[in-house]
Design a protein around this motif. Structure first.
Motif, PDB file in Angstrom:
ATOM      1  N   GLY A 222      16.253  59.649  20.904  1.00  0.00           N
ATOM      2  CA  GLY A 222      17.333  60.589  20.659  1.00  0.00           C
ATOM      3  C   GLY A 222      18.622  60.014  21.207  1.00  0.00           C
ATOM      4  O   GLY A 222      18.615  59.016  21.935  1.00  0.00           O
ATOM      5  N   THR A 223      19.752  60.633  20.886  1.00  0.00           N
ATOM      6  CA  THR A 223      21.037  60.103  21.338  1.00  0.00           C
ATOM      7  C   THR A 223      21.365  60.508  22.778  1.00  0.00           C
ATOM      8  O   THR A 223      22.146  59.828  23.443  1.00  0.00           O
ATOM      9  CB  THR A 223      22.171  60.587  20.407  1.00  0.00           C
ATOM     10  N   LYS A 224      20.776  61.581  23.259  1.00  0.00           N
ATOM     11  CA  LYS A 224      21.048  62.032  24.624  1.00  0.00           C
ATOM     12  C   LYS A 224      20.294  61.159  25.631  1.00  0.00           C
ATOM     13  O   LYS A 224      19.284  60.530  25.311  1.00  0.00           O
ATOM     14  CB  LYS A 224      20.600  63.478  24.817  1.00  0.00           C
ATOM     15  N   ASP A 225      20.799  61.181  26.879  1.00  0.00           N
ATOM     16  CA  ASP A 225      20.114  60.522  27.990  1.00  0.00           C
ATOM     17  C   ASP A 225      19.872  61.557  29.082  1.00  0.00           C
ATOM     18  O   ASP A 225      20.754  62.363  29.396  1.00  0.00           O
ATOM     19  CB  ASP A 225      20.953  59.369  28.548  1.00  0.00           C
ATOM     20  N   PHE A 226      18.669  61.532  29.635  1.00  0.00           N
ATOM     21  CA  PHE A 226      18.306  62.468  30.691  1.00  0.00           C
ATOM     22  C   PHE A 226      17.946  61.709  31.970  1.00  0.00           C
ATOM     23  O   PHE A 226      17.437  60.581  31.909  1.00  0.00           O
ATOM     24  CB  PHE A 226      17.126  63.332  30.262  1.00  0.00           C
ATOM     25  N   ILE A 227      18.199  62.341  33.107  1.00  0.00           N
ATOM     26  CA  ILE A 227      17.899  61.724  34.398  1.00  0.00           C
ATOM     27  C   ILE A 227      16.393  61.734  34.659  1.00  0.00           C
ATOM     28  O   ILE A 227      15.837  60.803  35.245  1.00  0.00           O
ATOM     29  CB  ILE A 227      18.627  62.478  35.537  1.00  0.00           C
TER      30      ILE A 227
END
Length: 240
Positions: A222-227
């Protein structure tokens, strides 16, 4: 028997992630693009780029189009375009089922009818590519059974065409009725209406990874990044 396991229990699923994962399983993106051009009249092109999400090498779908994001189309317009396209009958049927799942959810939420449903977030070229492209890719692999993990849908709020809505978005939640969801603390939309429709249409059953001899693994980013986790959906192909 060719089995596909959709692992969307960590970061959910979206249409672009699905098509990207299929390319890692061996689907030719240029062949998908050529078929899509018999459905979609607007100019567009597709490419895929390798990315790393929290240490996992994966593929991200890149859509090049001049159309404004989230353009509006009616369900009937999309249905007609698919029916009159050069897709194979099985590809048409699967794509139509996906759009119908979204259309029925939208009509239920807005107290309308399937014929009158006006798609906002899923009415643009990008969403048509995600959904129809996934249908094409699915049939390219001769998959006979699909098992899906419980779905991580996300939490919090999202701004859409109608305003600020809770996550899962109403359409997503409506599509996911009677499908097992996985609890997560992530304050973001993880599963989109397109992803929910793909799961609703393709999955034969829900649960853990089935007994099989694994042959290929695909990670769609996906385009988002999560910690806290890699933003990928994992597609696992194998033989029973």
């Amino acid at each position: 028997m060719n089995i596909l396991f959709i692992d969307c229990g960590i970061s959910g699923i979206a249409g672009d992630m699905s098509l990207a994962a299929f390319t890692e399983l061996g689907v030719d993106l240029s062949a998908v693009e050529n078929k899509l051009k018999t459905v979609i009249q607007e100019d567009f092109s597709l490419s895929a780029k390798k990315v790393v999400k929290k240490g996992i090498a994966s593929t991200e779908l890149v859509i090049h189009t001049e159309e404004e994001k989230h353009s509006h189309r009616h369900y009937t317009h999309i249905k007609k375009a698919i029916e009159e396209s050069g897709l194979e009958d099985a590809e048409k049927e699967t794509a139509l089922k996906m759009f119908e799942a979204i259309g029925l959810a939208e009509s239920q939420i807005h107290n309308s009818t399937l014929e009158k449903v006006h798609f906002h977030e899923v009415g643009g070229v990008d969403s048509m590519i995600d959904i129809i492209g996934t249908a094409i890719a699915y049939h390219a692999l001769n998959i006979e059974k699909v098992v899906c993990s419980p779905v991580a849908a996300g939490n919090g709020y999202i701004k859409i065409a109608h305003g600020l809505y809770p996550v899962p978005a109403p359409a997503t939640l409506e599509i996911l009725k009677n499908i097992p969801l996985r609890e997560t603390d992530v304050q973001s939309e993880l599963t989109t209406p397109t992803g929910a429709a793909i799961v609703r249409t393709l999955a034969n059953e829900f649960g853990n990874m089935p007994s099989m001899k694994v042959q290929k693994i695909g990670y769609g980013a996906g385009t988002k990044d999560f910690i806290t986790h890699p933003n990928v959906v994992r597609f696992v192909m194998g033989k029973e």
